[in-house]
Write a protein that holds these residues in place. Sequence first.
Motif, PDB file in Angstrom:
ATOM      1  N   ILE A 190       0.875  -1.167   0.000  1.00  0.00           N
ATOM      2  CA  ILE A 190       0.000   0.000   0.000  1.00  0.00           C
ATOM      3  C   ILE A 190       0.912   1.216   0.000  1.00  0.00           C
ATOM      4  CG2 ILE A 190      -1.813   1.245   1.236  1.00  0.00           C
ATOM      5  CD1 ILE A 190      -2.354  -1.514   2.677  1.00  0.00           C
ATOM      6  N   TYR A 191       0.804   2.038  -1.047  1.00  0.00           N
ATOM      7  CA  TYR A 191       1.612   3.249  -1.169  1.00  0.00           C
ATOM      8  C   TYR A 191       0.770   4.432  -0.697  1.00  0.00           C
ATOM      9  CZ  TYR A 191       4.668   0.338  -3.978  1.00  0.00           C
ATOM     10  OH  TYR A 191       5.493  -0.659  -4.408  1.00  0.00           O
ATOM     11  N   ILE A 192       1.302   5.158   0.262  1.00  0.00           N
ATOM     12  CA  ILE A 192       0.595   6.297   0.841  1.00  0.00           C
ATOM     13  C   ILE A 192       1.424   7.546   0.586  1.00  0.00           C
ATOM     14  CG2 ILE A 192      -0.297   7.315   2.981  1.00  0.00           C
ATOM     15  CD1 ILE A 192      -0.345   4.330   4.037  1.00  0.00           C
ATOM     16  N   LYS A 193       0.787   8.552   0.005  1.00  0.00           N
ATOM     17  CA  LYS A 193       1.468   9.825  -0.274  1.00  0.00           C
ATOM     18  C   LYS A 193       0.782  10.914   0.537  1.00  0.00           C
ATOM     19  CE  LYS A 193       2.983  12.940  -3.820  1.00  0.00           C
ATOM     20  NZ  LYS A 193       3.104  13.275  -5.215  1.00  0.00           N
ATOM     21  N   GLY A 194       1.547  11.549   1.409  1.00  0.00           N
ATOM     22  CA  GLY A 194       1.014  12.605   2.259  1.00  0.00           C
ATOM     23  C   GLY A 194       0.495  13.781   1.457  1.00  0.00           C
ATOM     24  N   GLY A 195      -0.468  14.470   2.034  1.00  0.00           N
ATOM     25  CA  GLY A 195      -1.068  15.624   1.381  1.00  0.00           C
ATOM     26  C   GLY A 195      -0.475  16.929   1.875  1.00  0.00           C
ATOM     27  N   ALA A 196      -1.309  17.945   1.944  1.00  0.00           N
ATOM     28  CA  ALA A 196      -0.872  19.299   2.305  1.00  0.00           C
ATOM     29  C   ALA A 196      -0.628  19.466   3.797  1.00  0.00           C
ATOM     30  CB  ALA A 196      -1.900  20.319   1.831  1.00  0.00           C
ATOM     31  N   THR A 197      -1.165  18.560   4.623  1.00  0.00           N
ATOM     32  CA  THR A 197      -0.978  18.641   6.070  1.00  0.00           C
ATOM     33  C   THR A 197      -0.713  17.250   6.634  1.00  0.00           C
ATOM     34  OG1 THR A 197      -3.337  18.332   6.566  1.00  0.00           O
ATOM     35  CG2 THR A 197      -2.581  20.601   6.283  1.00  0.00           C
ATOM     36  N   GLU A 198      -0.265  17.206   7.873  1.00  0.00           N
ATOM     37  CA  GLU A 198      -0.077  15.918   8.536  1.00  0.00           C
ATOM     38  C   GLU A 198      -1.434  15.250   8.746  1.00  0.00           C
ATOM     39  OE1 GLU A 198       0.756  15.143  12.980  1.00  0.00           O
ATOM     40  OE2 GLU A 198       2.738  15.070  12.020  1.00  0.00           O
ATOM     41  N   GLU A 199      -1.486  13.946   8.537  1.00  0.00           N
ATOM     42  CA  GLU A 199      -2.707  13.167   8.732  1.00  0.00           C
ATOM     43  C   GLU A 199      -2.393  11.997   9.662  1.00  0.00           C
ATOM     44  OE1 GLU A 199      -5.680  13.777   7.501  1.00  0.00           O
ATOM     45  OE2 GLU A 199      -5.319  15.128   5.834  1.00  0.00           O
ATOM     46  N   VAL A 200      -3.401  11.508  10.345  1.00  0.00           N
ATOM     47  CA  VAL A 200      -3.258  10.323  11.181  1.00  0.00           C
ATOM     48  C   VAL A 200      -4.212   9.253  10.653  1.00  0.00           C
ATOM     49  CG1 VAL A 200      -3.502   9.345  13.486  1.00  0.00           C
ATOM     50  CG2 VAL A 200      -2.610  11.663  13.209  1.00  0.00           C
ATOM     51  N   ILE A 201      -3.639   8.103  10.324  1.00  0.00           N
ATOM     52  CA  ILE A 201      -4.436   6.966   9.852  1.00  0.00           C
ATOM     53  C   ILE A 201      -4.784   6.120  11.074  1.00  0.00           C
ATOM     54  CG2 ILE A 201      -4.412   4.870   8.454  1.00  0.00           C
ATOM     55  CD1 ILE A 201      -2.391   6.296   6.607  1.00  0.00           C
ATOM     56  N   ASP A 202      -6.078   5.864  11.269  1.00  0.00           N
ATOM     57  CA  ASP A 202      -6.533   5.018  12.375  1.00  0.00           C
ATOM     58  C   ASP A 202      -6.312   3.539  12.063  1.00  0.00           C
ATOM     59  OD1 ASP A 202      -7.411   7.068  14.063  1.00  0.00           O
ATOM     60  OD2 ASP A 202      -9.368   7.144  13.099  1.00  0.00           O
ATOM     61  N   LYS A 203      -6.651   3.139  10.840  1.00  0.00           N
ATOM     62  CA  LYS A 203      -6.435   1.761  10.401  1.00  0.00           C
ATOM     63  C   LYS A 203      -6.578   1.702   8.889  1.00  0.00           C
ATOM     64  CE  LYS A 203     -11.105  -0.145  10.766  1.00  0.00           C
ATOM     65  NZ  LYS A 203     -11.944  -1.198  11.301  1.00  0.00           N
ATOM     66  N   ILE A 204      -6.091   0.593   8.336  1.00  0.00           N
ATOM     67  CA  ILE A 204      -6.220   0.332   6.902  1.00  0.00           C
ATOM     68  C   ILE A 204      -6.917  -1.008   6.762  1.00  0.00           C
ATOM     69  CG2 ILE A 204      -5.020  -0.039   4.722  1.00  0.00           C
ATOM     70  CD1 ILE A 204      -2.683   1.612   5.897  1.00  0.00           C
ATOM     71  N   GLU A 205      -7.932  -1.042   5.922  1.00  0.00           N
ATOM     72  CA  GLU A 205      -8.715  -2.259   5.722  1.00  0.00           C
ATOM     73  C   GLU A 205      -8.664  -2.652   4.250  1.00  0.00           C
ATOM     74  OE1 GLU A 205     -12.832  -3.110   7.682  1.00  0.00           O
ATOM     75  OE2 GLU A 205     -13.154  -1.956   5.845  1.00  0.00           O
ATOM     76  N   LEU A 206      -8.333  -3.910   4.008  1.00  0.00           N
ATOM     77  CA  LEU A 206      -8.336  -4.471   2.657  1.00  0.00           C
ATOM     78  C   LEU A 206      -9.477  -5.469   2.574  1.00  0.00           C
ATOM     79  CD1 LEU A 206      -4.533  -5.190   2.441  1.00  0.00           C
ATOM     80  CD2 LEU A 206      -5.730  -3.414   1.186  1.00  0.00           C
ATOM     81  N   LYS A 207     -10.331  -5.334   1.557  1.00  0.00           N
ATOM     82  CA  LYS A 207     -11.439  -6.267   1.354  1.00  0.00           C
ATOM     83  C   LYS A 207     -11.360  -6.829  -0.052  1.00  0.00           C
ATOM     84  CE  LYS A 207     -14.902  -4.331   4.457  1.00  0.00           C
ATOM     85  NZ  LYS A 207     -16.256  -3.775   4.558  1.00  0.00           N
ATOM     86  N   LEU A 208     -11.490  -8.137  -0.138  1.00  0.00           N
ATOM     87  CA  LEU A 208     -11.564  -8.816  -1.421  1.00  0.00           C
ATOM     88  C   LEU A 208     -13.036  -9.045  -1.706  1.00  0.00           C
ATOM     89  CD1 LEU A 208      -9.490  -9.724  -3.448  1.00  0.00           C
ATOM     90  CD2 LEU A 208      -9.487 -11.961  -2.359  1.00  0.00           C
ATOM     91  N   ILE A 209     -13.533  -8.469  -2.798  1.00  0.00           N
ATOM     92  CA  ILE A 209     -14.968  -8.405  -3.056  1.00  0.00           C
ATOM     93  C   ILE A 209     -15.340  -9.086  -4.368  1.00  0.00           C
ATOM     94  CG2 ILE A 209     -16.896  -6.816  -3.481  1.00  0.00           C
ATOM     95  CD1 ILE A 209     -15.346  -4.792  -1.711  1.00  0.00           C
TER      96      ILE A 209
END
Length: 135
Positions: free
Chosen positions: A35-54
């Motif tokens: 999972i590639y995450i690119k920060g935006g204009a401000t600091e962010e806090v990720i609570d969790k990441i969920e992957l679902k196979l649908i």
Amino acid sequence: MFEKLLSSFGVNNLKVDTKVKGDKIKINGKLSGTIYIKGGATEEVIDKIELKLIEKIKNDDATSDFKILENVVDQFEIKELIKVSEKENLNKSFTFNVSYEDLKQKPKTLTLKTHVYLASSIDNYDEDELKIIYH
């Protein structure tokens, strides 16, 4: 301050892109990727990441508002608080065993949906289609 406000509405917030190893998955195999995450204009806090196979199923019910139904075949979560600084690039690898016991049909593809839960902004999503190999 203004950038933080815009980010809370999803403007200039972080971006997510999930890449799996190959574009095919085997029945009862492992699914691996990054999972590639690119920060935006401000600091962010990720609570969790969920992957679902649908599994996407065509809905033939004429009275329904939904043309496609989603059947969650399997899911995986990364439960950790992750701080992403302004314009920072982060990678999170994942591997999980995929069980196909909950398939309703024998689809040609499944969709991998990544949901990034953000503490103080609009959540971010990514979707990728994967071909299935039956053996």
